[in-house]
Design a protein around this motif. Structure first.
Motif, mmCIF file in Angstrom:
data_model
loop_
_atom_site.group_PDB
_atom_site.id
_atom_site.type_symbol
_atom_site.label_atom_id
_atom_site.label_comp_id
_atom_site.label_asym_id
_atom_site.label_seq_id
_atom_site.Cartn_x
_atom_site.Cartn_y
_atom_site.Cartn_z
ATOM 1 N N HIS A 1 0.971 -1.113 -0.102
ATOM 2 C CA HIS A 1 0.039 0.120 -0.049
ATOM 3 C C HIS A 1 0.966 1.199 0.129
ATOM 4 C CE1 HIS A 1 -3.320 -2.381 2.119
ATOM 5 N NE2 HIS A 1 -3.343 -2.689 0.669
ATOM 6 N N HIS A 2 2.081 1.239 0.550
ATOM 7 C CA HIS A 2 2.631 2.413 1.100
ATOM 8 C C HIS A 2 4.195 2.592 0.569
ATOM 9 C CE1 HIS A 2 -0.979 2.916 3.500
ATOM 10 N NE2 HIS A 2 -0.568 2.042 4.462
ATOM 11 N N GLY A 3 4.658 1.437 0.037
ATOM 12 C CA GLY A 3 6.075 1.438 -0.252
ATOM 13 C C GLY A 3 6.348 2.353 -1.285
ATOM 14 N N ALA A 4 5.664 2.284 -2.707
ATOM 15 C CA ALA A 4 5.962 3.255 -3.729
ATOM 16 C C ALA A 4 5.668 4.557 -3.382
ATOM 17 C CB ALA A 4 5.060 2.780 -4.827
ATOM 18 N N PRO A 5 4.695 5.033 -2.744
ATOM 19 C CA PRO A 5 4.548 6.417 -2.489
ATOM 20 C C PRO A 5 5.466 7.149 -1.506
ATOM 21 C CG PRO A 5 2.430 5.213 -1.721
ATOM 22 C CD PRO A 5 3.445 4.307 -2.572
ATOM 23 N N MET A 6 5.685 6.255 -0.637
ATOM 24 C CA MET A 6 6.866 6.735 0.421
ATOM 25 C C MET A 6 8.254 6.771 -0.393
ATOM 26 S SD MET A 6 7.322 7.745 3.471
ATOM 27 C CE MET A 6 8.782 8.594 4.067
ATOM 28 N N VAL A 7 8.656 6.069 -1.296
ATOM 29 C CA VAL A 7 9.824 5.916 -2.174
ATOM 30 C C VAL A 7 9.751 7.482 -2.698
ATOM 31 C CG1 VAL A 7 11.170 5.177 -4.067
ATOM 32 C CG2 VAL A 7 10.330 3.428 -2.179
ATOM 33 N N ARG A 8 8.781 7.791 -3.524
ATOM 34 C CA ARG A 8 8.564 9.098 -4.113
ATOM 35 C C ARG A 8 8.662 10.175 -3.416
ATOM 36 N NH1 ARG A 8 5.149 10.598 -8.661
ATOM 37 N NH2 ARG A 8 4.013 8.682 -8.404
ATOM 38 N N ALA A 9 8.105 10.207 -1.971
ATOM 39 C CA ALA A 9 8.213 11.298 -1.211
ATOM 40 C C ALA A 9 9.589 11.315 -0.853
ATOM 41 C CB ALA A 9 7.430 10.910 -0.048
ATOM 42 N N LEU A 10 10.283 10.332 -0.429
ATOM 43 C CA LEU A 10 11.830 10.284 -0.093
ATOM 44 C C LEU A 10 12.637 10.925 -1.175
ATOM 45 C CD1 LEU A 10 12.226 6.988 2.007
ATOM 46 C CD2 LEU A 10 12.713 9.355 2.899
ATOM 47 N N THR A 11 12.342 10.393 -2.356
ATOM 48 C CA THR A 11 13.193 10.960 -3.720
ATOM 49 C C THR A 11 13.023 12.464 -3.736
ATOM 50 O OG1 THR A 11 13.043 8.777 -4.622
ATOM 51 C CG2 THR A 11 13.477 10.746 -5.931
ATOM 52 N N GLU A 12 11.939 12.824 -3.378
ATOM 53 C CA GLU A 12 11.825 14.176 -3.774
ATOM 54 C C GLU A 12 12.273 15.170 -2.539
ATOM 55 O OE1 GLU A 12 7.141 14.715 -3.888
ATOM 56 O OE2 GLU A 12 7.208 14.174 -5.770
ATOM 57 N N GLU A 13 12.216 14.457 -1.371
ATOM 58 C CA GLU A 13 12.897 15.402 -0.185
ATOM 59 C C GLU A 13 14.470 15.244 -0.229
ATOM 60 O OE1 GLU A 13 13.560 17.036 3.483
ATOM 61 O OE2 GLU A 13 11.658 16.765 2.426
ATOM 62 N N LEU A 14 14.966 14.339 -0.681
ATOM 63 C CA LEU A 14 16.375 14.093 -0.732
ATOM 64 C C LEU A 14 17.327 14.124 -1.797
ATOM 65 C CD1 LEU A 14 16.294 10.568 1.790
ATOM 66 C CD2 LEU A 14 17.065 13.022 2.414
ATOM 67 N N SER B 1 -3.132 -2.748 10.494
ATOM 68 C CA SER B 1 -2.486 -3.862 10.002
ATOM 69 C C SER B 1 -1.407 -3.516 8.767
ATOM 70 C CB SER B 1 -3.559 -4.982 9.438
ATOM 71 O OG SER B 1 -4.116 -4.434 8.345
ATOM 72 N N ASP B 2 -1.469 -2.391 8.331
ATOM 73 C CA ASP B 2 -0.821 -1.892 7.206
ATOM 74 C C ASP B 2 0.211 -0.763 7.516
ATOM 75 O OD1 ASP B 2 -2.516 0.208 7.261
ATOM 76 O OD2 ASP B 2 -2.899 -0.072 5.116
ATOM 77 N N SER B 3 0.895 -0.722 8.747
ATOM 78 C CA SER B 3 1.642 0.735 8.796
ATOM 79 C C SER B 3 3.311 0.299 8.718
ATOM 80 C CB SER B 3 1.525 0.459 10.683
ATOM 81 O OG SER B 3 2.592 1.635 11.127
ATOM 82 N N LEU B 4 3.601 1.365 8.074
ATOM 83 C CA LEU B 4 4.950 1.130 7.330
ATOM 84 C C LEU B 4 5.928 1.810 8.315
ATOM 85 C CD1 LEU B 4 6.552 -0.004 4.575
ATOM 86 C CD2 LEU B 4 6.468 2.528 4.023
ATOM 87 N N GLY B 5 7.408 1.284 8.464
ATOM 88 C CA GLY B 5 8.295 1.797 9.261
ATOM 89 C C GLY B 5 9.535 2.291 8.496
ATOM 90 N N ALA B 6 10.230 3.034 8.985
ATOM 91 C CA ALA B 6 11.741 3.525 8.187
ATOM 92 C C ALA B 6 12.725 3.387 9.165
ATOM 93 C CB ALA B 6 11.268 4.807 7.326
ATOM 94 N N TYR B 7 13.775 2.950 8.705
ATOM 95 C CA TYR B 7 14.977 2.857 9.756
ATOM 96 C C TYR B 7 16.201 3.300 8.893
ATOM 97 C CZ TYR B 7 12.317 -0.169 12.690
ATOM 98 O OH TYR B 7 11.490 -0.685 13.443
ATOM 99 N N LEU B 8 16.817 4.245 9.243
ATOM 100 C CA LEU B 8 17.877 5.175 8.825
ATOM 101 C C LEU B 8 19.173 4.437 9.598
ATOM 102 C CD1 LEU B 8 19.255 7.626 7.107
ATOM 103 C CD2 LEU B 8 19.114 8.790 9.307
ATOM 104 N N THR B 9 20.082 4.290 8.572
ATOM 105 C CA THR B 9 21.506 3.798 9.183
ATOM 106 C C THR B 9 22.534 4.559 8.481
ATOM 107 O OG1 THR B 9 20.630 1.654 9.582
ATOM 108 C CG2 THR B 9 22.917 1.757 9.766
ATOM 109 N N HIS B 10 23.504 5.278 9.257
ATOM 110 C CA HIS B 10 24.686 6.072 8.456
ATOM 111 C C HIS B 10 25.799 5.123 8.764
ATOM 112 C CE1 HIS B 10 27.075 9.371 8.039
ATOM 113 N NE2 HIS B 10 27.938 9.007 8.535
#
Length: 261
Positions: A123-136, A181-190
């Motif tokens: 549900h949320h993987g592709a739109p979140m990738v788009r949002a991250l690409t635009e942000e970063l 049941s469809d919550s997405l998490g994001a984990y950042l690692t440097h």
């Protein structure tokens, strides 16, 4: 008679003031609970449709994704053996070296992993990738997306090290509950590498409509990613302090989340 719980129910997905019939809950509440249990089981057990996700990513303008799999050969093994979900079954193809101009930018990878909710990723993987690409995109050279199957958060460490990334963001389906049941998490690692501790990551969770929206989540991750470059590390020393995060001379400082997936 006015329902005193109405305002509270409107403000949360949790079940409050559901009423009762004798010693049990009402029939409507019981049926709703059983439906939520079925959704949660499906979110865990249904396989990720990799082809559909790849098509969704293509619609965002992303390059063709790389698909990898963990050492967990089946969903049952993935659930029984978390350790195998953290390691790649095979290596990952190396990308051509960037041109001279691109080499001046830090390299960031996005891994979309099924985790414990394939529904969240679908549900949320592709739109979140788009949002991250635009942000970063203005601050990082963003590598083609990696789709990881039967994967847990730490698989991003091996992927990041293999590709020589400066930072990696793993988007992963969070453990489903009876409210969501469809919550997405994001984990950042440097500077990801095998053996990275959970305390060396930062987590942004509950990404979904009705929870944390895609754009605000991307803005928070962008602040953390830029802050990690200034601080030289991610994790417990890196905090999300809002718009000023990552400003020169003011490193961002956020608690890492629980990546036990």
């Amino acid at each position: 008679m006015r329902d005193i719980w109405e305002a509270m129910r409107a403000a949360t997905d949790y079940r409050v003031g559901i009423g009762r019939a004798g010693d049990s809950m009402t029939t409507d509440a019981l049926l709703d609970l059983r439906e939520a249990q079925a959704r949660a089981r499906d979110a865990v057990h249904l396989p990720l449709d990799v082809d559909a996700l790849a098509r969704q990513l293509a619609e965002t303008g992303a390059a063709e994704p790389v698909v990898v799999r963990s050492r967990a050969a089946s969903r049952a093994e993935y659930l029984r053996r978390p350790d195998r979900g953290r390691e790649l079954a095979t290596g990952i193809p190396r990308r051509p070296r960037p041109d001279a101009d691109a080499q001046q930018m830090p390299r960031l990878g996005i891994v979309v992993a099924d985790g414990l909710s394939t529904a969240a990723v679908s549900h949320h993987g592709a739109p979140m990738v788009r949002a991250l690409t635009e942000e970063l995109a203005g601050d990082f050279r963003i590598e083609p997306v990696v789709i990881a199957v039967q994967a847990r958060v730490a698989i991003g460490d091996e992927i990041g090290a293999a590709l020589g990334l400066d930072e990696v963001i793993v988007l992963i389906g969070e453990r489903p509950g009876l409210s969501v049941s469809d919550s997405l998490g994001a984990y950042l690692t440097h500077h990801p590498k095998p053996g990275t501790r959970d305390s060396q990551r930062n987590c942004v969770s509950n990404i979904r409509p009705g929870g944390l929206g895609y754009a605000p989540a991307a803005a928070t991750l962008g602040s953390l990613a830029r802050g990690a470059l200034v601080l030289g590390r991610s994790g417990v020393d890196l905090k999300d302090t809002g718009p000023a995060v990552g400003a020169p001379g003011r490193p961002a400082l956020s608690d890492s989340g629980d990546p036990g997936r």
